[in-house]
Design a protein around this motif. Structure first.
Motif, PDB file in Angstrom:
ATOM      1  N   GLU A  60      35.700 -35.782 -15.641  1.00 28.79           N
ATOM      2  CA  GLU A  60      34.737 -34.731 -15.970  1.00 28.79           C
ATOM      3  C   GLU A  60      33.341 -35.077 -15.466  1.00 28.79           C
ATOM      4  N   TRP A  61      32.975 -36.367 -15.582  1.00 29.23           N
ATOM      5  CA  TRP A  61      31.675 -36.812 -15.081  1.00 29.23           C
ATOM      6  C   TRP A  61      31.590 -36.622 -13.577  1.00 29.23           C
ATOM      7  N   ARG A  62      32.651 -36.982 -12.857  1.00 27.54           N
ATOM      8  CA  ARG A  62      32.666 -36.820 -11.397  1.00 27.54           C
ATOM      9  C   ARG A  62      32.557 -35.339 -11.015  1.00 27.54           C
ATOM     10  N   GLN A  63      33.297 -34.495 -11.710  1.00 29.27           N
ATOM     11  CA  GLN A  63      33.244 -33.062 -11.423  1.00 29.27           C
ATOM     12  C   GLN A  63      31.853 -32.498 -11.695  1.00 29.27           C
ATOM     13  N   SER A  64      31.223 -33.002 -12.749  1.00 30.91           N
ATOM     14  CA  SER A  64      29.871 -32.541 -13.091  1.00 30.91           C
ATOM     15  C   SER A  64      28.866 -32.948 -12.028  1.00 30.91           C
ATOM     16  N   ARG A  65      28.994 -34.183 -11.512  1.00 27.15           N
ATOM     17  CA  ARG A  65      28.076 -34.639 -10.465  1.00 27.15           C
ATOM     18  C   ARG A  65      28.263 -33.813  -9.191  1.00 27.15           C
ATOM     19  N   ILE A  66      29.497 -33.543  -8.833  1.00 29.84           N
ATOM     20  CA  ILE A  66      29.761 -32.740  -7.629  1.00 29.84           C
ATOM     21  C   ILE A  66      29.231 -31.331  -7.824  1.00 29.84           C
ATOM     22  N   ALA A  67      29.366 -30.802  -9.044  1.00 28.67           N
ATOM     23  CA  ALA A  67      28.844 -29.460  -9.337  1.00 28.67           C
ATOM     24  C   ALA A  67      27.329 -29.424  -9.178  1.00 28.67           C
ATOM     25  N   ASP A  68      26.646 -30.515  -9.581  1.00 29.00           N
ATOM     26  CA  ASP A  68      25.199 -30.599  -9.356  1.00 29.00           C
ATOM     27  C   ASP A  68      24.890 -30.408  -7.871  1.00 29.00           C
ATOM     28  N   GLY A  69      25.654 -31.113  -7.046  1.00 27.54           N
ATOM     29  CA  GLY A  69      25.434 -31.026  -5.606  1.00 27.54           C
ATOM     30  C   GLY A  69      25.751 -29.654  -5.051  1.00 27.54           C
ATOM     31  N   GLN A  70      26.806 -29.020  -5.569  1.00 22.30           N
ATOM     32  CA  GLN A  70      27.202 -27.715  -5.043  1.00 22.30           C
ATOM     33  C   GLN A  70      26.165 -26.644  -5.372  1.00 22.30           C
ATOM     34  N   VAL A  71      25.520 -26.773  -6.525  1.00 29.24           N
ATOM     35  CA  VAL A  71      24.433 -25.842  -6.868  1.00 29.24           C
ATOM     36  C   VAL A  71      23.327 -25.916  -5.820  1.00 29.24           C
ATOM     37  N   LEU A  72      23.013 -27.133  -5.382  1.00 25.47           N
ATOM     38  CA  LEU A  72      21.989 -27.300  -4.342  1.00 25.47           C
ATOM     39  C   LEU A  72      22.474 -26.754  -3.004  1.00 25.47           C
ATOM     40  N   ALA A  73      23.746 -26.961  -2.705  1.00 22.29           N
ATOM     41  CA  ALA A  73      24.309 -26.495  -1.428  1.00 22.29           C
ATOM     42  C   ALA A  73      24.315 -24.970  -1.336  1.00 22.29           C
ATOM     43  N   GLU A  74      24.282 -24.305  -2.468  1.00 24.30           N
ATOM     44  CA  GLU A  74      24.321 -22.839  -2.496  1.00 24.30           C
ATOM     45  C   GLU A  74      22.944 -22.233  -2.774  1.00 24.30           C
ATOM     46  N   ASN A  75      21.895 -23.020  -2.580  1.00 25.57           N
ATOM     47  CA  ASN A  75      20.527 -22.559  -2.820  1.00 25.57           C
ATOM     48  C   ASN A  75      19.813 -22.343  -1.484  1.00 25.57           C
TER      49      ASN A  75
END
Length: 200
Positions: A60-75
């Motif tokens: 879950e921690w790994r998925q959360s960190r990747i989600a942080d990055g994906q939010v930036l990638a979609e900005n």
């Protein structure tokens, strides 16, 4: 002869006593063995439960960190700001300052060890922590290529810093401008993670 004269205990009495003693001793041994097995089973089940819980937390921690990055990638606004920063002729002091504030906010609020901007040549153009080296190591470079090929943020495995030996992981965020027909690679953002804040 005195009829109340004490007689020595018979052999049967001694044998009976020894037999009872042996039975009690054997029963105690069996009880001890059974309790030891139960305790071992209980401890093993506890350790397995803890291991499964920790594994799930790491996932879950790994998925959360990747989600942080994906939010930036979609900005798109952030990506355009990074593109401007890389194009020195078009970058204004105000936009650069705003970009730095945004990256600093990500670092502070999401507890990243460092946030870096990487250009398409794999050179470090900015490090919030003041990192001096300019070239990425192979682990991050490969993760960057995977991120661009999929268009999604990904995360490296734990690896040592090439100069300092500090073990860390990185979320690699691909920065891509344009629509499907006219996409252009801008660079990437690197979110550096200190595993001691969660894993250990």
């Amino acid at each position: 002869m005195d009829q109340f004269e004490k007689r020595p205990p018979s052999r049967w009495f001694l044998l009976t006593f020894l037999l009872i003693f042996a039975v009690l001793g054997f029963s105690g041994y069996l009880y001890y063995q059974n309790e030891s097995k139960n305790q071992l089973k209980h401890v093993s089940e506890q350790l397995r439960s803890i291991s499964e819980l920790k594994s799930q937390q790491i996932i879950e921690w790994r998925q959360s960190r990747i989600a942080d990055g994906q939010v930036l990638a979609e900005n798109p606004q952030l990506i355009a700001a990074v593109d401007d920063a890389f194009q020195a002729k078009t970058a204004s002091a105000t936009s650069t300052k705003r970009l730095l504030q945004h990256l600093q906010s990500i670092k502070d609020n999401y507890h990243y060890q460092d946030v870096l901007l990487i250009d398409n040549d794999g050179k470090i153009r900015l490090s919030l922590s003041g990192r001096q080296e300019t070239i990425l190591n192979d682990t991050i470079f490969l993760a960057q290529e995977v991120a661009f090929s999929t268009g999604r943020a990904n995360m490296t495995d734990l690896h040592p810093h090439p100069n300092f030996g500090l073990v860390h992981a990185d979320v690699v965020v691909p920065l891509i401008l344009g629509d499907d027909g006219k996409k252009r690679r801008v660079g990437s953002i690197l979110l550096q993670i200190d595993p001691n804040t969660f894993l250990f």
